[in-house]
Design a protein around this motif. Structure first.
Motif, PDB file in Angstrom:
ATOM      1  N   THR A 280       0.835  -1.203   0.000  1.00 20.66           N
ATOM      2  CA  THR A 280       0.000   0.000   0.000  1.00 20.66           C
ATOM      3  C   THR A 280       0.869   1.252   0.000  1.00 20.66           C
ATOM      4  O   THR A 280       0.588   2.204  -0.734  1.00 20.66           O
ATOM      5  CB  THR A 280      -0.940  -0.009   1.219  1.00 20.66           C
ATOM      6  OG1 THR A 280      -1.719  -1.210   1.193  1.00 20.66           O
ATOM      7  CG2 THR A 280      -1.854   1.191   1.213  1.00 20.66           C
ATOM      8  N   ALA A 281       1.938   1.247   0.793  1.00 16.90           N
ATOM      9  CA  ALA A 281       2.863   2.385   0.797  1.00 16.90           C
ATOM     10  C   ALA A 281       3.550   2.529  -0.550  1.00 16.90           C
ATOM     11  O   ALA A 281       3.741   3.646  -1.046  1.00 16.90           O
ATOM     12  CB  ALA A 281       3.902   2.221   1.905  1.00 16.90           C
ATOM     13  N   ALA A 282       3.902   1.406  -1.170  1.00 17.26           N
ATOM     14  CA  ALA A 282       4.522   1.462  -2.496  1.00 17.26           C
ATOM     15  C   ALA A 282       3.542   2.030  -3.511  1.00 17.26           C
ATOM     16  O   ALA A 282       3.929   2.829  -4.371  1.00 17.26           O
ATOM     17  CB  ALA A 282       4.983   0.075  -2.919  1.00 17.26           C
ATOM     18  N   ALA A 283       2.282   1.623  -3.427  1.00 16.41           N
ATOM     19  CA  ALA A 283       1.284   2.133  -4.360  1.00 16.41           C
ATOM     20  C   ALA A 283       1.087   3.637  -4.195  1.00 16.41           C
ATOM     21  O   ALA A 283       1.022   4.376  -5.180  1.00 16.41           O
ATOM     22  CB  ALA A 283      -0.042   1.403  -4.165  1.00 16.41           C
ATOM     23  N   ILE A 284       1.038   4.089  -2.954  1.00 10.30           N
ATOM     24  CA  ILE A 284       0.788   5.511  -2.710  1.00 10.30           C
ATOM     25  C   ILE A 284       2.036   6.350  -2.993  1.00 10.30           C
ATOM     26  O   ILE A 284       2.011   7.256  -3.829  1.00 10.30           O
ATOM     27  CB  ILE A 284       0.302   5.733  -1.265  1.00 10.30           C
ATOM     28  CG1 ILE A 284      -1.067   5.085  -1.065  1.00 10.30           C
ATOM     29  CG2 ILE A 284       0.244   7.226  -0.938  1.00 10.30           C
ATOM     30  CD1 ILE A 284      -1.522   5.027   0.377  1.00 10.30           C
TER      31      ILE A 284
ATOM     32  N   ILE B 212      -1.795  -0.771 -10.048  1.00  5.62           N
ATOM     33  CA  ILE B 212      -2.044  -2.134 -10.520  1.00  5.62           C
ATOM     34  C   ILE B 212      -0.750  -2.948 -10.481  1.00  5.62           C
ATOM     35  O   ILE B 212      -0.745  -4.111 -10.076  1.00  5.62           O
ATOM     36  CB  ILE B 212      -2.661  -2.103 -11.929  1.00  5.62           C
ATOM     37  CG1 ILE B 212      -4.071  -1.514 -11.856  1.00  5.62           C
ATOM     38  CG2 ILE B 212      -2.684  -3.495 -12.545  1.00  5.62           C
ATOM     39  CD1 ILE B 212      -4.689  -1.217 -13.197  1.00  5.62           C
ATOM     40  N   TRP B 213       0.358  -2.331 -10.895  1.00  5.68           N
ATOM     41  CA  TRP B 213       1.655  -3.012 -10.903  1.00  5.68           C
ATOM     42  C   TRP B 213       2.037  -3.508  -9.512  1.00  5.68           C
ATOM     43  O   TRP B 213       2.483  -4.634  -9.337  1.00  5.68           O
ATOM     44  CB  TRP B 213       2.731  -2.070 -11.444  1.00  5.68           C
ATOM     45  CG  TRP B 213       4.123  -2.469 -11.103  1.00  5.68           C
ATOM     46  CD1 TRP B 213       4.889  -1.978 -10.088  1.00  5.68           C
ATOM     47  CD2 TRP B 213       4.925  -3.463 -11.742  1.00  5.68           C
ATOM     48  NE1 TRP B 213       6.115  -2.594 -10.070  1.00  5.68           N
ATOM     49  CE2 TRP B 213       6.163  -3.513 -11.077  1.00  5.68           C
ATOM     50  CE3 TRP B 213       4.711  -4.309 -12.823  1.00  5.68           C
ATOM     51  CZ2 TRP B 213       7.177  -4.369 -11.448  1.00  5.68           C
ATOM     52  CZ3 TRP B 213       5.733  -5.170 -13.191  1.00  5.68           C
ATOM     53  CH2 TRP B 213       6.944  -5.194 -12.512  1.00  5.68           C
ATOM     54  N   VAL B 214       1.852  -2.653  -8.510  1.00  3.05           N
ATOM     55  CA  VAL B 214       2.272  -2.991  -7.148  1.00  3.05           C
ATOM     56  C   VAL B 214       1.559  -4.246  -6.644  1.00  3.05           C
ATOM     57  O   VAL B 214       2.174  -5.101  -6.020  1.00  3.05           O
ATOM     58  CB  VAL B 214       2.016  -1.796  -6.197  1.00  3.05           C
ATOM     59  CG1 VAL B 214       2.093  -2.212  -4.750  1.00  3.05           C
ATOM     60  CG2 VAL B 214       3.013  -0.697  -6.472  1.00  3.05           C
TER      61      VAL B 214
ATOM     62  N   ALA C 136       8.115  -4.818  -6.414  1.00  2.00           N
ATOM     63  CA  ALA C 136       7.126  -3.745  -6.465  1.00  2.00           C
ATOM     64  C   ALA C 136       7.789  -2.385  -6.259  1.00  2.00           C
ATOM     65  O   ALA C 136       7.553  -1.441  -7.006  1.00  2.00           O
ATOM     66  CB  ALA C 136       6.038  -3.976  -5.424  1.00  2.00           C
ATOM     67  N   TRP C 137       8.627  -2.290  -5.209  1.00  5.62           N
ATOM     68  CA  TRP C 137       9.305  -1.027  -4.920  1.00  5.62           C
ATOM     69  C   TRP C 137      10.302  -0.662  -6.016  1.00  5.62           C
ATOM     70  O   TRP C 137      10.352   0.484  -6.465  1.00  5.62           O
ATOM     71  CB  TRP C 137      10.014  -1.100  -3.576  1.00  5.62           C
ATOM     72  CG  TRP C 137       9.100  -0.853  -2.412  1.00  5.62           C
ATOM     73  CD1 TRP C 137       8.555  -1.789  -1.600  1.00  5.62           C
ATOM     74  CD2 TRP C 137       8.616   0.412  -1.949  1.00  5.62           C
ATOM     75  NE1 TRP C 137       7.766  -1.183  -0.651  1.00  5.62           N
ATOM     76  CE2 TRP C 137       7.792   0.161  -0.842  1.00  5.62           C
ATOM     77  CE3 TRP C 137       8.803   1.727  -2.370  1.00  5.62           C
ATOM     78  CZ2 TRP C 137       7.151   1.183  -0.150  1.00  5.62           C
ATOM     79  CZ3 TRP C 137       8.174   2.737  -1.669  1.00  5.62           C
ATOM     80  CH2 TRP C 137       7.356   2.461  -0.583  1.00  5.62           C
TER      81      TRP C 137
END
Length: 96
Positions: A16-20, A62-64, A73-74
């Motif tokens: 979630t942190a990576a997405a944001i 979507i990728w994350v 992901a990161w």
């Protein structure tokens, strides 16, 4: 119902942190880069890159959640951001 293990909770928090935050970094870097390289007047290039940023941010989210592990992901978000932002700044310096 089985409670969520702490490691799963940390994985979800990390993604979630990576997405944001990672998605925001990639989106900002892509706006800087596209604003510098699009063959349009500067104001239109910035407007077009800002509109494209909505698709970039959606794709980043979507990728994350689609990749196998948190590290990928990161790295998949931050490495392109670290390349695009300085390249966009460098290319955009000549446009002023």
């Amino acid at each position: 119902m089985k409670p969520t293990s702490p490691s799963r909770g940390r994985i979800l928090l990390s993604r979630t942190a990576a997405a944001i935050f990672g998605g925001y970094a990639l989106t900002s870097a892509s706006v800087i880069f596209l604003g510098a390289v699009l063959p349009l007047p500067k104001s239109q290039a910035i407007l077009a890159s800002s509109l494209i940023s909505f698709a970039v941010y959606t794709a980043a989210i979507i990728w994350v959640f689609a990749v196998q592990d948190n590290r990928r992901a990161w790295l998949g978000l931050l490495l392109p951001a670290l390349v695009l932002a300085p390249l966009g700044w460098w290319l955009g310096r000549g446009m002023v």
